[in-house]
Design an enzyme around this catalytic site. Structure first.
Site, PDB file in Angstrom:
ATOM      1  N   LYS A 117       0.858  -1.183   0.000  1.00 52.83           N
ATOM      2  CA  LYS A 117       0.000   0.000   0.000  1.00 52.83           C
ATOM      3  C   LYS A 117       0.895   1.233   0.000  1.00 52.83           C
ATOM      4  CE  LYS A 117      -4.048   1.766   2.436  1.00 52.83           C
ATOM      5  NZ  LYS A 117      -3.684   3.155   2.439  1.00 52.83           N
ATOM      6  N   GLU A 172      -1.696   5.605  -7.518  1.00 48.77           N
ATOM      7  CA  GLU A 172      -1.249   6.459  -6.417  1.00 48.77           C
ATOM      8  C   GLU A 172      -0.060   7.298  -6.869  1.00 48.77           C
ATOM      9  OE1 GLU A 172      -3.231   5.878  -3.842  1.00 48.77           O
ATOM     10  OE2 GLU A 172      -2.235   6.784  -2.101  1.00 48.77           O
TER      11      GLU A 172
HETATM   12  S1  IVH Z   1      -6.244  -0.800  -4.790  1.00 47.85           S
HETATM   13  C1  IVH Z   1     -11.089   0.318  -3.731  1.00 47.85           C
HETATM   14  N1  IVH Z   1      -3.689  -0.779  -4.386  1.00 47.85           N
HETATM   15  O1  IVH Z   1      -5.218   3.068  -0.589  1.00 47.85           O
HETATM   16  C2  IVH Z   1      -9.731   0.862  -3.804  1.00 47.85           C
HETATM   17  N2  IVH Z   1      -4.939   1.000  -3.473  1.00 47.85           N
HETATM   18  O2  IVH Z   1      -7.180   2.669   1.602  1.00 47.85           O
HETATM   19  C3  IVH Z   1      -8.787  -0.192  -4.253  1.00 47.85           C
HETATM   20  N3  IVH Z   1      -3.617   2.638  -2.247  1.00 47.85           N
HETATM   21  O3  IVH Z   1      -7.970   4.479  -2.146  1.00 47.85           O
HETATM   22  C4  IVH Z   1      -7.486   0.389  -4.395  1.00 47.85           C
HETATM   23  N4  IVH Z   1      -1.670   1.683  -2.574  1.00 47.85           N
HETATM   24  O4  IVH Z   1      -5.641   5.313  -2.857  1.00 47.85           O
HETATM   25  C5  IVH Z   1      -4.842  -0.144  -4.164  1.00 47.85           C
HETATM   26  N5  IVH Z   1      -1.417  -0.918  -4.147  1.00 47.85           N
HETATM   27  C6  IVH Z   1      -2.545  -0.272  -3.918  1.00 47.85           C
HETATM   28  C7  IVH Z   1      -2.602   0.926  -3.177  1.00 47.85           C
HETATM   29  C8  IVH Z   1      -3.833   1.541  -2.970  1.00 47.85           C
HETATM   30  C9  IVH Z   1      -2.297   2.709  -2.037  1.00 47.85           C
HETATM   31  C10 IVH Z   1      -4.594   3.602  -1.714  1.00 47.85           C
HETATM   32  C11 IVH Z   1      -5.685   3.940  -2.673  1.00 47.85           C
HETATM   33  C12 IVH Z   1      -6.963   3.576  -1.968  1.00 47.85           C
HETATM   34  C13 IVH Z   1      -6.529   3.532  -0.536  1.00 47.85           C
HETATM   35  C14 IVH Z   1      -7.402   2.592   0.256  1.00 47.85           C
END
Ligand code: IVH
Length: 659
Positions: A117, A172
């Protein structure tokens, strides 16, 4: 917690979290650490789970944080930009999976897709006829700010792609750690305010109106989603890479059995990564399954965000207990429900002294931030006054000393912050304690009477209870009181009591207000000494005969560092009480009083046998006493009382039969 109390707490939490999120997402500044905010959000969602009728649409659990800023043109998202629910442990990941498996059994068969993340700013890129047409920030999830000009300055965002279909790529925007440091150094030189962290810098930069300024700051875009696509998540990543986007290079499909090592590995190595990561995003790999499971609140059911163990977290202070150490110093200790801090469970933290409580104005019922100083000793960092329940009072240390230790007198020596037990020094406490430890009702060690204990402590052969197990015949013979035979006898008598019943051991520790019967009840309830050591205030109070004061005293004993060191030493020496194996013995619920003398055994032995079978042993007949055992030369008064109270009167033979 009553619904009324929950409502009050929820309102306060909503206010504090909303303020935090506004500062974070709109002004790109922070009012508290992210892990602290996570912990408050977690508390809020747990309360809402408990009282679903209190969920309102304006709750931070229901809304994506942030608003689109006025200074940018706004545009609606093609589909809502969701957020994710947080989980904090492997157990919570498993719970999430079994929860959604109940909704769709295919969950049990699917692979999981995990990526680290990234801690940055979410962005949606729309491509039309192969050209970057629009870049939108997340905003409130429904409407975002148009930041196309800024996005065009970012190298890792292709201006053209080899696909003419309308596509929307989400990901991101981050700044790499080394770039962050370089930029902050430049700002420092120029005398400008420093950026707090890479996320704030990335987010603040994207919200600049001047695209030239953005171009001067090296941002990087990592794609994680092809919006609206039916491709499985692993296939989406492949397609994103084929289109020329960067994706997290650790992203992979795996089974739940591999999850623990994946998360653990990257938690350890995360400092080696070029960007900041605060956990992992875990999705079901199957997109059709994710779509089928749908969305609840602001988050899809088919994915979660795993957060690394927090360095600091919040909890509600349940009590402040005062522990009296080996030297007679009275140290206040904060007691709270178990929380995870930096990867371990903690449930108490030292408050050092009365001044510290006063200075931080720490009150029972307060929401506090717990952190680990030097990553070892848990401490209370500060109090959230905005979350304080109504009607709390300042903690009155002296009054508490009196309430928790009515039988002791305390003094606070000039210039010292610590209260001490009056007139008692370390050796006196040790002598008293040791005599009690060795006494008949406790470990029952022959030859450890007052005089011998005095001699051992005065000669400094024994500095704590555990030291008696290391005594040698030679050492004892160096004392005037011992000859070879008596020394040998004592060493053997001590060695004989390396393994004793849990109840005797607990009693022997000399925890204030824990008498024989309470020790038995504690032993029968917790079964192992380790379990007693981590018992919560509530769990202790649930034990028969344990009220507030006794519970506080037990907590106070186990939170003391000297006592913890003592237990560790016992364990190392192989001195440890036996676990309680059976419960509800055949005499459970039955209580006994013995009067007169027994022929086949001593009264203490009889008491032990009764207790071992789950019965209770009392010294006088009371309402509810089951049996009065009449030994030889028993007087009549007890029998009379028994008859009045309906207690059954039996003789020694009948007792033996019951045993
Ligand atoms: S997938 C439904 N993959 O984390 C959203 N998100 O807490 C699915 N984020 O809104 C997102 N790294 O802005 C995804 N490898 C990653 C990510 C990521 C950071 C952020 C993104 C999301 C938030 C969720």
């Amino acid at each position: 917690m009553t619904e009324h109390e929950a409502r009050q707490k929820i309102d306060k939490l909503k206010k504090v979290i909303t303020e935090y999120r506004y500062e974070y997402h709109v002004n790109d500044t922070s009012t508290m650490s992210e892990s602290t905010a996570d912990s408050l959000k977690h508390e809020l969602s747990e309360l809402e789970e408990q009282f679903p009728s209190l969920i309102t649409p304006d709750s931070p659990t229901q809304r994506v944080a942030g608003v689109a800023l006025d200074k940018f043109e706004k545009m609606q998202h093609s589909q809502r930009m969701l957020s994710l629910n947080d989980v904090f442990s492997i157990e919570e990941i498993k719970k999430w999976l079994s929860r959604i498996a109940k909704l769709d059994a295919r969950v049990n068969e699917t692979k999981l897709f995990v990526d680290l993340k990234l801690d940055g700013l979410a962005c949606a890129l729309r491509y039309e006829n192969g050209h970057l047409a629009v870049a939108l920030t997340r905003g409130d999830g429904l409407t975002g700010e148009v930041v196309t000009q800024n996005a065009r300055t970012i190298d890792s965002i292709p201006l053209h792609i080899s696909d003419d279909d309308p596509l929307e790529i989400r990901g991101e925007i981050v700044i790499h750690k080394d770039d962050f440091e370089r930029l902050n150094k430049e700002r420092e030189k120029a005398g400008e305010e420093l950026f707090k962290n890479p996320r704030n810098l990335a987010a603040g930069t994207m919200r600049q109106l001047d695209a030239k300024l953005v171009a001067a700051r090296p941002l990087t875009f990592y794609a994680y989603e092809l919006a609206g696509s039916d491709l499985d998540n692993s296939a989406q990543y492949k397609k994103l890479r084929d289109l020329g986007f960067k994706t997290g290079s650790m992203a992979t499909t795996l089974d739940m059995s591999e999850m623990g090592s994946f998360l653990h590995n990257w938690e350890e190595k995360r400092s080696q990564l070029p960007y900041q990561t605060d956990g992992a995003v875990i999705k079901l790999d199957s997109r059709s399954l994710m779509n089928n499971l749908g969305v609840v609140g602001k988050a899809p059911r088919g994915a979660v965000a795993y957060k690394y163990p927090a360095e600091e977290t919040t909890t509600v202070l349940k009590d402040i207990v005062i522990s009296i150490g080996r030297t007679g110093a009275a140290t206040p200790v904060a007691v709270f429900d178990p929380v995870q801090v930096a990867g371990t469970t903690v449930q108490h933290a030292s408050l050092h002294n009365a001044d510290e409580i006063e200075r931080k104005d720490i009150r029972i019922g307060d929401t506090v931030i717990i952190f680990k100083a030097g990553d070892i000793i848990p401490q209370v960092k500060s109090v959230f006054k905005d979350l304080r329940p109504d009607g709390t009072r300042r903690f009155n240390y002296e009054a508490e000393l009196e309430r928790q230790y009515p039988e002791l007198e305390f003094v606070r020596p000039e210039g010292e912050a610590v209260y001490r037990v009056k007139g008692v020094t370390g050796p006196i406490l040790l002598k008293r304690g040791l005599q009690h430890f060795a006494s008949k009702g406790a470990l029952d060690i022959d030859g450890m009477g007052e005089k011998n204990v005095e001699a051992l402590v005065d000669a400094e052969l024994v500095k704590d209870f555990a030291d008696i197990y290391t005594l040698t015949i030679e050492q004892l013979m160096s004392l005037e009181r011992f000859a070879e035979l008596s020394a040998t006898n004592l060493v053997n008598a001590i060695a004989d009591k390396k393994k004793v019943s849990l109840a005797r051991f607990i009693y022997g520790l000399g925890i204030r207000h824990v008498g024989t019967q309470t020790a038995i009840d504690l032993a029968n309830t917790f079964k192992k000494l380790d379990n007693l050591g981590v018992a919560t205030y509530e769990e202790l109070k649930a034990v028969d005969g344990v009220g507030e004061i006794v519970a506080e005293s037990i907590l106070g004993w186990f939170v003391d560092d000297d006592n913890q060191a003592l237990l560790a030493k016992f364990r190392k020496l192989g001195v440890w009480p036996e676990d309680v194996k059976h419960t509800g013995g055949k005499l459970s619920g039955k209580s006994f009083v013995i009067t007169g003398t027994l022929e086949s055994m001593s009264r203490d032995e009889a008491a032990d046998k009764i207790r071992a079978l789950g019965g209770t042993f009392q010294t006088s007949v009371a309402k509810g006493t089951t049996y009065l055992v009449m030994g030889a030369k028993a007087g009549n008064s007890k029998a009379e009382k028994a008859r009045k109270l309906g207690t059954e009167v039996i003789d020694e033979a009948q007792l033996l039969q019951l045993l």
